[in-house]
Design a protein around this motif. Sequence first.
Motif, PDB file in Angstrom:
ATOM      1  N   VAL A 107       0.769  -1.212  -0.168  1.00 41.77           N
ATOM      2  CA  VAL A 107      -0.047  -0.054  -0.022  1.00 41.77           C
ATOM      3  C   VAL A 107       0.823   1.520  -0.079  1.00 41.77           C
ATOM      4  CG1 VAL A 107      -1.629   1.274   1.380  1.00 41.77           C
ATOM      5  CG2 VAL A 107      -2.069  -0.880   1.046  1.00 41.77           C
ATOM      6  N   ALA A 108       0.514   2.069  -0.958  1.00 44.56           N
ATOM      7  CA  ALA A 108       1.309   3.603  -0.936  1.00 44.56           C
ATOM      8  C   ALA A 108       0.884   4.399   0.329  1.00 44.56           C
ATOM      9  CB  ALA A 108       1.000   4.253  -2.210  1.00 44.56           C
ATOM     10  N   LEU A 109       2.082   4.947   0.946  1.00 42.74           N
ATOM     11  CA  LEU A 109       1.662   5.741   2.035  1.00 42.74           C
ATOM     12  C   LEU A 109       2.661   7.106   1.681  1.00 42.74           C
ATOM     13  CD1 LEU A 109       4.054   5.491   3.981  1.00 42.74           C
ATOM     14  CD2 LEU A 109       2.600   3.556   5.034  1.00 42.74           C
ATOM     15  N   THR A 110       2.622   8.227   2.678  1.00 41.11           N
ATOM     16  CA  THR A 110       3.496   9.304   2.832  1.00 41.11           C
ATOM     17  C   THR A 110       3.401   9.693   4.229  1.00 41.11           C
ATOM     18  OG1 THR A 110       4.283  11.423   1.674  1.00 41.11           O
ATOM     19  CG2 THR A 110       1.699  11.186   2.222  1.00 41.11           C
ATOM     20  N   VAL A 111       4.512  10.457   4.701  1.00 44.16           N
ATOM     21  CA  VAL A 111       4.788  10.772   5.779  1.00 44.16           C
ATOM     22  C   VAL A 111       4.578  12.338   5.998  1.00 44.16           C
ATOM     23  CG1 VAL A 111       6.268  10.924   7.812  1.00 44.16           C
ATOM     24  CG2 VAL A 111       6.295   9.089   6.531  1.00 44.16           C
ATOM     25  N   VAL A 112       3.359  12.495   6.879  1.00 46.50           N
ATOM     26  CA  VAL A 112       3.024  14.142   6.964  1.00 46.50           C
ATOM     27  C   VAL A 112       3.471  14.642   8.436  1.00 46.50           C
ATOM     28  CG1 VAL A 112       1.413  16.126   6.739  1.00 46.50           C
ATOM     29  CG2 VAL A 112       1.360  14.095   5.317  1.00 46.50           C
ATOM     30  N   GLY A 113       4.395  15.462   8.530  1.00 47.98           N
ATOM     31  CA  GLY A 113       5.101  15.746   9.815  1.00 47.98           C
ATOM     32  C   GLY A 113       5.671  14.421  10.504  1.00 47.98           C
ATOM     33  N   ASP A 114       5.116  13.632  11.405  1.00 49.40           N
ATOM     34  CA  ASP A 114       5.536  12.467  11.767  1.00 49.40           C
ATOM     35  C   ASP A 114       4.405  11.189  11.472  1.00 49.40           C
ATOM     36  OD1 ASP A 114       7.955  13.315  12.863  1.00 49.40           O
ATOM     37  OD2 ASP A 114       7.087  13.888  14.817  1.00 49.40           O
ATOM     38  N   ASP A 115       3.698  11.684  10.848  1.00 49.32           N
ATOM     39  CA  ASP A 115       2.464  10.774  10.737  1.00 49.32           C
ATOM     40  C   ASP A 115       2.435  10.038   9.265  1.00 49.32           C
ATOM     41  OD1 ASP A 115       1.380  11.779  13.040  1.00 49.32           O
ATOM     42  OD2 ASP A 115       0.420  13.501  12.276  1.00 49.32           O
ATOM     43  N   PRO A 116       2.323   8.804   9.101  1.00 49.97           N
ATOM     44  CA  PRO A 116       2.400   7.962   8.001  1.00 49.97           C
ATOM     45  C   PRO A 116       0.818   7.733   7.754  1.00 49.97           C
ATOM     46  CG  PRO A 116       2.571   6.460   9.914  1.00 49.97           C
ATOM     47  CD  PRO A 116       2.839   7.762  10.453  1.00 49.97           C
ATOM     48  N   LEU A 117       0.394   8.150   6.414  1.00 52.01           N
ATOM     49  CA  LEU A 117      -0.809   8.519   6.026  1.00 52.01           C
ATOM     50  C   LEU A 117      -0.917   7.708   4.840  1.00 52.01           C
ATOM     51  CD1 LEU A 117      -1.206  12.172   6.509  1.00 52.01           C
ATOM     52  CD2 LEU A 117      -1.802  10.520   8.029  1.00 52.01           C
ATOM     53  N   LEU A 123       2.673  -8.026  -8.804  1.00 57.07           N
ATOM     54  CA  LEU A 123       1.800  -8.113  -8.221  1.00 57.07           C
ATOM     55  C   LEU A 123       0.372  -7.528  -8.903  1.00 57.07           C
ATOM     56  CD1 LEU A 123       4.091  -7.852  -6.099  1.00 57.07           C
ATOM     57  CD2 LEU A 123       2.198  -6.892  -4.628  1.00 57.07           C
ATOM     58  N   THR A 124      -0.629  -7.776  -8.420  1.00 55.01           N
ATOM     59  CA  THR A 124      -2.039  -7.344  -9.370  1.00 55.01           C
ATOM     60  C   THR A 124      -2.270  -5.916  -8.484  1.00 55.01           C
ATOM     61  OG1 THR A 124      -2.675  -9.521  -9.713  1.00 55.01           O
ATOM     62  CG2 THR A 124      -4.358  -7.673  -9.834  1.00 55.01           C
ATOM     63  N   PRO A 125      -2.599  -4.661  -9.449  1.00 58.20           N
ATOM     64  CA  PRO A 125      -3.033  -3.526  -8.649  1.00 58.20           C
ATOM     65  C   PRO A 125      -4.546  -3.449  -8.313  1.00 58.20           C
ATOM     66  CG  PRO A 125      -3.103  -3.381 -11.043  1.00 58.20           C
ATOM     67  CD  PRO A 125      -2.645  -4.813 -10.797  1.00 58.20           C
ATOM     68  N   THR A 126      -4.684  -2.712  -7.539  1.00 57.09           N
ATOM     69  CA  THR A 126      -6.137  -2.246  -7.044  1.00 57.09           C
ATOM     70  C   THR A 126      -7.124  -2.062  -8.404  1.00 57.09           C
ATOM     71  OG1 THR A 126      -5.439  -0.102  -6.373  1.00 57.09           O
ATOM     72  CG2 THR A 126      -5.738  -1.809  -4.753  1.00 57.09           C
ATOM     73  N   SER A 127      -6.240  -1.192  -9.366  1.00 57.67           N
ATOM     74  CA  SER A 127      -7.125  -0.721 -10.586  1.00 57.67           C
ATOM     75  C   SER A 127      -6.004  -0.595 -11.516  1.00 57.67           C
ATOM     76  CB  SER A 127      -7.767   0.538 -10.344  1.00 57.67           C
ATOM     77  OG  SER A 127      -8.372   1.176 -11.440  1.00 57.67           O
ATOM     78  N   GLU A 175       1.749   1.187 -10.480  1.00 65.05           N
ATOM     79  CA  GLU A 175       2.600   0.459 -11.331  1.00 65.05           C
ATOM     80  C   GLU A 175       3.707  -0.170 -10.715  1.00 65.05           C
ATOM     81  OE1 GLU A 175       4.631  -1.720 -14.330  1.00 65.05           O
ATOM     82  OE2 GLU A 175       2.478  -1.183 -14.296  1.00 65.05           O
ATOM     83  N   ASN A 176       4.250   1.061  -9.706  1.00 67.97           N
ATOM     84  CA  ASN A 176       5.415   0.798  -8.916  1.00 67.97           C
ATOM     85  C   ASN A 176       5.057  -0.390  -7.828  1.00 67.97           C
ATOM     86  OD1 ASN A 176       6.992   2.516 -10.507  1.00 67.97           O
ATOM     87  ND2 ASN A 176       6.708   4.079  -8.969  1.00 67.97           N
ATOM     88  N   LEU A 177       3.961  -0.146  -7.330  1.00 68.80           N
ATOM     89  CA  LEU A 177       3.591  -1.246  -6.402  1.00 68.80           C
ATOM     90  C   LEU A 177       3.417  -2.685  -6.857  1.00 68.80           C
ATOM     91  CD1 LEU A 177       0.693   0.829  -4.539  1.00 68.80           C
ATOM     92  CD2 LEU A 177       2.821   0.293  -3.618  1.00 68.80           C
ATOM     93  N   CYS A 178       3.332  -2.631  -8.157  1.00 72.30           N
ATOM     94  CA  CYS A 178       3.268  -4.023  -8.675  1.00 72.30           C
ATOM     95  C   CYS A 178       4.557  -4.738  -8.781  1.00 72.30           C
ATOM     96  CB  CYS A 178       2.488  -3.921 -10.031  1.00 72.30           C
ATOM     97  SG  CYS A 178       0.656  -3.702  -9.741  1.00 72.30           S
ATOM     98  N   ALA A 179       5.546  -3.897  -9.069  1.00 70.50           N
ATOM     99  CA  ALA A 179       6.889  -4.299  -9.375  1.00 70.50           C
ATOM    100  C   ALA A 179       7.720  -4.791  -8.092  1.00 70.50           C
ATOM    101  CB  ALA A 179       7.593  -3.412 -10.123  1.00 70.50           C
ATOM    102  N   PRO A 180       7.926  -5.882  -8.047  1.00 71.57           N
ATOM    103  CA  PRO A 180       8.769  -6.561  -6.808  1.00 71.57           C
ATOM    104  C   PRO A 180       9.830  -5.640  -6.786  1.00 71.57           C
ATOM    105  CG  PRO A 180       8.049  -8.328  -8.133  1.00 71.57           C
ATOM    106  CD  PRO A 180       7.733  -7.142  -8.839  1.00 71.57           C
TER     107      PRO A 180
END
Length: 357
Positions: free
Chosen positions: A70-80, A245-249, A261-266
Amino acid sequence: MTAEHFDTPHNGAHVDPGAVETMPLEVLVRPDGSAPAVDDVLGALMELGVLGSAIEGSLFGLRTPVIARVALTVVGDDPLVLAPGDSGSLVPTVFSGEFCERLANALNAPVVADEYVLYTPGASEPEFIELDPRRQSIDQPAGFPNEWRVSPAHLDSRALALTQTNGDVLAHAIAVDTGGSVRSTSIEGWTVVELPTGVTELPLALPSAEPVVLLARAGEARYVHVAGGTAKKPLSMTVANLPRLTPTSREMEGAAATIVENLCAPTLVAGSLSTNHPQFPHQLAEHYARLAAPAEAGQFFAEVSGLLGLPEQAAEIAEGALHLPTDADTNHPTDPAPEAATKRGILRALRLGRSRK
Protein backbone atom coordinates in the motif's frame (compact mmCIF):
# COMPACT_ATOMS: atom_id res chain seq x y z
CA MET A 1 -17.07 -7.87 3.49
CA THR A 2 -17.64 -4.20 4.13
CA ALA A 3 -15.13 -1.40 4.32
CA GLU A 4 -15.53 2.31 4.86
CA HIS A 5 -14.13 4.38 2.01
CA PHE A 6 -11.62 7.04 3.05
CA ASP A 7 -13.17 10.05 1.32
CA THR A 8 -11.81 12.90 3.47
CA PRO A 9 -8.32 14.06 2.43
CA HIS A 10 -5.90 15.01 5.21
CA ASN A 11 -5.99 18.81 5.31
CA GLY A 12 -6.81 18.80 1.59
CA ALA A 13 -3.12 18.20 0.85
CA HIS A 14 -1.68 16.62 -2.28
CA VAL A 15 1.54 14.64 -2.33
CA ASP A 16 4.59 14.78 -4.55
CA PRO A 17 5.32 11.33 -6.08
CA GLY A 18 8.87 11.55 -4.75
CA ALA A 19 7.52 11.48 -1.18
CA VAL A 20 5.68 8.17 -1.60
CA GLU A 21 6.70 5.15 0.48
CA THR A 22 5.47 1.57 0.56
CA MET A 23 3.90 -0.31 3.46
CA PRO A 24 4.13 -4.12 3.13
CA LEU A 25 1.22 -6.17 4.42
CA GLU A 26 0.73 -9.87 5.13
CA VAL A 27 -2.88 -11.09 5.29
CA LEU A 28 -3.09 -14.20 7.48
CA VAL A 29 -5.55 -17.07 7.84
CA ARG A 30 -8.92 -16.14 9.40
CA PRO A 31 -9.90 -17.36 12.88
CA ASP A 32 -12.22 -19.95 11.28
CA GLY A 33 -9.31 -21.42 9.31
CA SER A 34 -10.34 -20.03 5.91
CA ALA A 35 -7.80 -18.15 3.81
CA PRO A 36 -8.54 -14.76 2.19
CA ALA A 37 -8.03 -14.72 -1.57
CA VAL A 38 -6.21 -12.08 -3.58
CA ASP A 39 -9.55 -10.85 -4.94
CA ASP A 40 -10.81 -10.42 -1.37
CA VAL A 41 -7.83 -8.24 -0.48
CA LEU A 42 -7.98 -6.20 -3.70
CA GLY A 43 -11.72 -5.71 -3.19
CA ALA A 44 -11.17 -4.43 0.35
CA LEU A 45 -8.39 -2.08 -0.78
CA MET A 46 -10.65 -0.69 -3.50
CA GLU A 47 -13.55 -0.23 -1.09
CA LEU A 48 -11.21 1.64 1.23
CA GLY A 49 -10.15 3.73 -1.78
CA VAL A 50 -6.38 3.35 -1.35
CA LEU A 51 -3.54 2.72 -3.82
CA GLY A 52 -2.34 -0.85 -3.46
CA SER A 53 -1.49 -4.22 -4.97
CA ALA A 54 -1.64 -7.87 -3.89
CA ILE A 55 -0.44 -11.36 -4.80
CA GLU A 56 -0.68 -14.92 -3.49
CA GLY A 57 2.00 -15.49 -0.89
CA SER A 58 2.76 -18.92 -2.36
CA LEU A 59 4.14 -17.28 -5.51
CA PHE A 60 6.98 -15.96 -3.34
CA GLY A 61 7.26 -19.22 -1.43
CA LEU A 62 5.38 -17.86 1.58
CA ARG A 63 2.76 -19.76 3.54
CA THR A 64 0.97 -16.45 4.09
CA PRO A 65 -2.26 -16.50 1.99
CA VAL A 66 -1.85 -13.00 0.54
CA ILE A 67 0.85 -10.34 0.59
CA ALA A 68 0.08 -6.78 -0.38
CA ARG A 69 1.62 -3.35 -0.70
CA VAL A 70 0.00 0.00 0.00
CA ALA A 71 1.25 3.49 -0.84
CA LEU A 72 1.70 5.99 1.97
CA THR A 73 3.45 9.24 2.74
CA VAL A 74 4.70 10.87 5.93
CA VAL A 75 3.15 14.21 6.87
CA GLY A 76 5.02 15.60 9.86
CA ASP A 77 5.57 12.42 11.85
CA ASP A 78 2.37 10.78 10.67
CA PRO A 79 2.35 7.91 8.11
CA LEU A 80 -0.80 8.38 6.01
CA VAL A 81 -2.13 6.02 3.37
CA LEU A 82 -2.70 7.47 -0.09
CA ALA A 83 -5.80 7.60 -2.25
CA PRO A 84 -6.12 8.73 -5.89
CA GLY A 85 -7.40 12.29 -6.31
CA ASP A 86 -8.54 14.38 -9.24
CA SER A 87 -6.57 13.83 -12.47
CA GLY A 88 -4.54 11.09 -10.82
CA SER A 89 -3.15 13.20 -7.98
CA LEU A 90 -2.06 11.61 -4.69
CA VAL A 91 -4.14 12.45 -1.62
CA PRO A 92 -3.19 11.46 1.96
CA THR A 93 -6.05 10.06 4.02
CA VAL A 94 -5.89 8.33 7.42
CA PHE A 95 -3.12 7.06 9.65
CA SER A 96 -1.62 3.77 8.53
CA GLY A 97 -2.61 2.11 11.82
CA GLU A 98 -6.27 3.08 11.41
CA PHE A 99 -6.19 1.80 7.84
CA CYS A 100 -4.77 -1.57 8.94
CA GLU A 101 -7.45 -1.91 11.62
CA ARG A 102 -10.20 -1.28 9.05
CA LEU A 103 -8.61 -3.68 6.57
CA ALA A 104 -8.39 -6.46 9.17
CA ASN A 105 -12.03 -5.90 10.13
CA ALA A 106 -13.18 -5.79 6.49
CA LEU A 107 -11.43 -9.09 5.71
CA ASN A 108 -12.09 -10.63 9.14
CA ALA A 109 -8.47 -11.70 8.97
CA PRO A 110 -5.32 -10.72 10.89
CA VAL A 111 -3.03 -8.30 9.05
CA VAL A 112 0.69 -7.83 9.70
CA ALA A 113 2.13 -4.45 8.69
CA ASP A 114 5.82 -3.62 8.30
CA GLU A 115 6.77 -7.19 9.31
CA TYR A 116 6.03 -6.90 13.02
CA VAL A 117 2.75 -5.03 13.81
CA LEU A 118 -0.20 -7.44 14.06
CA TYR A 119 -3.76 -6.14 13.65
CA THR A 120 -6.42 -8.63 14.72
CA PRO A 121 -10.11 -8.18 13.74
CA GLY A 122 -12.05 -6.58 16.59
CA ALA A 123 -8.95 -5.89 18.70
CA SER A 124 -8.66 -2.45 20.31
CA GLU A 125 -4.86 -2.32 20.00
CA PRO A 126 -2.29 -3.90 17.67
CA GLU A 127 0.33 -6.36 18.91
CA PHE A 128 4.06 -6.23 18.26
CA ILE A 129 5.39 -9.61 17.18
CA GLU A 130 8.95 -10.82 17.51
CA LEU A 131 11.11 -10.79 14.40
CA ASP A 132 13.21 -13.75 13.42
CA PRO A 133 16.86 -12.58 13.50
CA ARG A 134 17.33 -13.46 9.83
CA ARG A 135 14.58 -11.01 8.89
CA GLN A 136 16.70 -8.13 10.14
CA SER A 137 19.69 -8.63 7.81
CA ILE A 138 18.50 -5.88 5.49
CA ASP A 139 21.84 -5.39 3.77
CA GLN A 140 21.63 -8.74 1.97
CA PRO A 141 20.24 -8.59 -1.58
CA ALA A 142 17.18 -10.82 -1.75
CA GLY A 143 15.32 -12.63 -4.49
CA PHE A 144 11.97 -11.44 -3.30
CA PRO A 145 11.03 -8.09 -1.82
CA ASN A 146 13.20 -7.32 1.18
CA GLU A 147 10.20 -6.41 3.33
CA TRP A 148 8.84 -9.96 2.99
CA ARG A 149 11.70 -11.84 4.57
CA VAL A 150 10.24 -14.38 6.91
CA SER A 151 11.36 -17.04 9.32
CA PRO A 152 12.91 -19.97 7.39
CA ALA A 153 10.16 -22.15 8.86
CA HIS A 154 7.65 -20.26 6.74
CA LEU A 155 9.41 -20.26 3.39
CA ASP A 156 9.19 -22.84 0.60
CA SER A 157 12.54 -22.47 -1.09
CA ARG A 158 15.52 -24.16 -2.71
CA ALA A 159 18.96 -22.58 -2.88
CA LEU A 160 22.50 -23.51 -3.92
CA ALA A 161 25.80 -21.78 -3.26
CA LEU A 162 28.70 -22.39 -5.66
CA THR A 163 32.37 -21.52 -5.46
CA GLN A 164 35.57 -22.68 -7.15
CA THR A 165 37.82 -22.16 -4.12
CA ASN A 166 37.43 -22.99 -0.43
CA GLY A 167 34.27 -25.01 -0.95
CA ASP A 168 34.66 -26.82 2.38
CA VAL A 169 35.09 -23.47 4.13
CA LEU A 170 31.91 -22.13 2.52
CA ALA A 171 29.91 -25.25 3.42
CA HIS A 172 31.04 -24.98 7.04
CA ALA A 173 30.19 -21.27 7.16
CA ILE A 174 26.66 -21.94 5.85
CA ALA A 175 26.17 -24.79 8.36
CA VAL A 176 27.23 -22.52 11.24
CA ASP A 177 25.13 -19.58 9.95
CA THR A 178 21.96 -21.66 9.56
CA GLY A 179 22.52 -23.89 12.56
CA GLY A 180 21.81 -27.01 10.52
CA SER A 181 23.61 -29.63 8.49
CA VAL A 182 24.22 -28.92 4.80
CA ARG A 183 25.21 -31.17 1.94
CA SER A 184 27.81 -30.40 -0.72
CA THR A 185 29.43 -32.02 -3.74
CA SER A 186 31.91 -31.18 -6.51
CA ILE A 187 30.70 -30.62 -10.08
CA GLU A 188 33.07 -29.62 -12.91
CA GLY A 189 35.50 -27.87 -10.58
CA TRP A 190 32.81 -26.10 -8.56
CA THR A 191 31.76 -26.93 -5.02
CA VAL A 192 27.95 -26.96 -4.87
CA VAL A 193 26.43 -26.44 -1.41
CA GLU A 194 22.73 -27.09 -0.87
CA LEU A 195 21.23 -24.63 1.61
CA PRO A 196 18.58 -25.82 4.10
CA THR A 197 14.93 -25.39 3.10
CA GLY A 198 13.75 -21.89 3.96
CA VAL A 199 17.18 -20.26 3.64
CA THR A 200 17.77 -18.07 0.59
CA GLU A 201 20.65 -15.91 1.82
CA LEU A 202 24.39 -16.30 2.09
CA PRO A 203 26.08 -15.75 5.45
CA LEU A 204 26.53 -12.05 6.19
CA ALA A 205 30.27 -12.65 6.58
CA LEU A 206 31.64 -14.82 3.79
CA PRO A 207 34.65 -16.93 4.81
CA SER A 208 36.99 -15.64 2.08
CA ALA A 209 37.27 -13.05 -0.68
CA GLU A 210 36.67 -15.65 -3.38
CA PRO A 211 33.35 -15.17 -5.18
CA VAL A 212 30.28 -17.18 -4.28
CA VAL A 213 27.30 -17.59 -6.61
CA LEU A 214 23.89 -18.16 -5.04
CA LEU A 215 21.02 -19.64 -7.08
CA ALA A 216 17.78 -19.39 -5.12
CA ARG A 217 14.12 -20.10 -5.75
CA ALA A 218 11.26 -19.18 -3.44
CA GLY A 219 7.92 -20.17 -4.93
CA GLU A 220 7.96 -18.71 -8.45
CA ALA A 221 10.65 -16.15 -7.55
CA ARG A 222 14.11 -16.93 -8.85
CA TYR A 223 17.33 -15.00 -8.42
CA VAL A 224 21.08 -15.25 -8.77
CA HIS A 225 23.40 -13.33 -6.48
CA VAL A 226 27.18 -13.09 -6.79
CA ALA A 227 29.14 -11.91 -3.76
CA GLY A 228 32.79 -11.78 -2.76
CA GLY A 229 35.80 -9.54 -2.75
CA THR A 230 37.11 -7.44 0.11
CA ALA A 231 35.83 -4.40 1.96
CA LYS A 232 37.90 -2.17 -0.34
CA LYS A 233 37.12 -4.09 -3.53
CA PRO A 234 33.73 -5.77 -3.08
CA LEU A 235 32.05 -7.88 -5.72
CA SER A 236 28.27 -7.94 -5.93
CA MET A 237 25.77 -8.74 -8.65
CA THR A 238 22.08 -9.57 -8.46
CA VAL A 239 19.70 -10.56 -11.26
CA ALA A 240 16.20 -11.86 -10.59
CA ASN A 241 13.03 -13.16 -12.19
CA LEU A 242 10.05 -12.33 -9.97
CA PRO A 243 6.24 -12.51 -10.16
CA ARG A 244 4.36 -9.21 -10.43
CA LEU A 245 1.61 -8.10 -8.10
CA THR A 246 -1.94 -7.25 -9.23
CA PRO A 247 -3.01 -3.59 -8.83
CA THR A 248 -6.20 -2.36 -7.22
CA SER A 249 -7.04 -0.73 -10.56
CA ARG A 250 -5.55 -0.48 -14.04
CA GLU A 251 -7.68 2.53 -14.95
CA MET A 252 -5.88 5.31 -13.10
CA GLU A 253 -4.09 8.29 -14.57
CA GLY A 254 -1.32 10.69 -13.70
CA ALA A 255 0.84 10.13 -10.63
CA ALA A 256 -1.61 7.58 -9.22
CA ALA A 257 -1.11 5.33 -12.26
CA THR A 258 2.68 5.52 -11.84
CA ILE A 259 2.52 4.70 -8.14
CA VAL A 260 0.22 1.73 -8.67
CA GLU A 261 2.58 0.41 -11.37
CA ASN A 262 5.48 0.73 -8.94
CA LEU A 263 3.50 -1.17 -6.30
CA CYS A 264 3.15 -4.08 -8.73
CA ALA A 265 6.88 -4.36 -9.43
CA PRO A 266 8.68 -6.48 -6.82
CA THR A 267 11.37 -4.53 -5.01
CA LEU A 268 14.93 -5.80 -4.78
CA VAL A 269 17.52 -4.30 -2.49
CA ALA A 270 19.89 -3.96 -5.43
CA GLY A 271 17.44 -3.82 -8.33
CA SER A 272 16.54 -6.42 -10.94
CA LEU A 273 20.02 -6.18 -12.39
CA SER A 274 22.81 -4.63 -10.39
CA THR A 275 26.57 -4.98 -10.34
CA ASN A 276 29.40 -2.99 -8.84
CA HIS A 277 32.14 -4.95 -10.60
CA PRO A 278 34.42 -2.69 -12.69
CA GLN A 279 34.96 -5.41 -15.31
CA PHE A 280 31.35 -6.53 -15.59
CA PRO A 281 30.64 -7.21 -19.30
CA HIS A 282 27.98 -4.56 -19.84
CA GLN A 283 27.33 -5.82 -23.35
CA LEU A 284 25.52 -8.70 -21.65
CA ALA A 285 23.21 -6.41 -19.65
CA GLU A 286 20.45 -6.71 -22.25
CA HIS A 287 20.46 -10.48 -21.82
CA TYR A 288 20.02 -10.17 -18.06
CA ALA A 289 17.25 -7.60 -18.55
CA ARG A 290 15.41 -10.01 -20.87
CA LEU A 291 15.78 -12.87 -18.40
CA ALA A 292 14.16 -10.75 -15.67
CA ALA A 293 10.79 -10.94 -17.48
CA PRO A 294 8.31 -13.36 -15.84
CA ALA A 295 7.87 -15.14 -19.18
CA GLU A 296 11.51 -16.30 -18.98
CA ALA A 297 11.14 -17.96 -15.56
CA GLY A 298 11.57 -21.49 -16.92
CA GLN A 299 14.92 -20.69 -18.57
CA PHE A 300 16.19 -18.20 -16.01
CA PHE A 301 18.62 -20.40 -14.07
CA ALA A 302 19.90 -22.21 -17.17
CA GLU A 303 20.66 -19.05 -19.15
CA VAL A 304 22.11 -17.04 -16.27
CA SER A 305 24.26 -20.03 -15.31
CA GLY A 306 25.52 -20.16 -18.89
CA LEU A 307 26.41 -16.46 -18.84
CA LEU A 308 28.34 -16.94 -15.61
CA GLY A 309 30.10 -20.11 -16.74
CA LEU A 310 28.49 -22.33 -14.10
CA PRO A 311 28.02 -26.08 -14.60
CA GLU A 312 24.81 -26.98 -16.41
CA GLN A 313 23.73 -29.30 -13.60
CA ALA A 314 23.59 -26.37 -11.16
CA ALA A 315 20.52 -24.91 -12.85
CA GLU A 316 18.77 -28.30 -12.89
CA ILE A 317 19.47 -28.81 -9.18
CA ALA A 318 18.23 -25.31 -8.37
CA GLU A 319 14.99 -26.02 -10.24
CA GLY A 320 14.57 -29.35 -8.47
CA ALA A 321 14.96 -31.45 -11.63
CA LEU A 322 18.16 -33.02 -10.22
CA HIS A 323 19.34 -33.72 -6.70
CA LEU A 324 22.73 -33.86 -5.08
CA PRO A 325 24.19 -37.39 -5.19
CA THR A 326 23.47 -39.68 -2.24
CA ASP A 327 27.18 -39.74 -1.36
CA ALA A 328 27.42 -35.94 -1.10
CA ASP A 329 29.43 -34.62 1.84
CA THR A 330 27.52 -33.54 4.93
CA ASN A 331 28.73 -30.52 6.87
CA HIS A 332 27.63 -30.00 10.48
CA PRO A 333 27.74 -26.70 12.40
CA THR A 334 29.74 -28.43 15.15
CA ASP A 335 32.48 -29.65 12.79
CA PRO A 336 35.94 -28.06 13.15
CA ALA A 337 36.37 -25.07 10.84
CA PRO A 338 38.59 -25.88 7.82
CA GLU A 339 41.34 -23.49 6.78
CA ALA A 340 40.86 -21.29 3.72
CA ALA A 341 43.20 -21.78 0.79
CA THR A 342 45.25 -18.93 -0.65
CA LYS A 343 43.14 -16.44 -2.58
CA ARG A 344 43.44 -16.83 -6.37
CA GLY A 345 41.80 -13.65 -7.55
CA ILE A 346 38.18 -12.82 -8.23
CA LEU A 347 38.12 -12.71 -12.01
CA ARG A 348 40.16 -15.87 -12.32
CA ALA A 349 37.78 -17.75 -10.06
CA LEU A 350 34.57 -16.35 -11.49
CA ARG A 351 34.32 -16.16 -15.29
CA LEU A 352 31.86 -13.29 -15.31
CA GLY A 353 30.20 -13.14 -18.68
CA ARG A 354 31.87 -16.16 -20.25
CA SER A 355 29.45 -18.66 -21.65
CA ARG A 356 30.24 -22.38 -21.69
CA LYS A 357 29.63 -22.37 -25.42
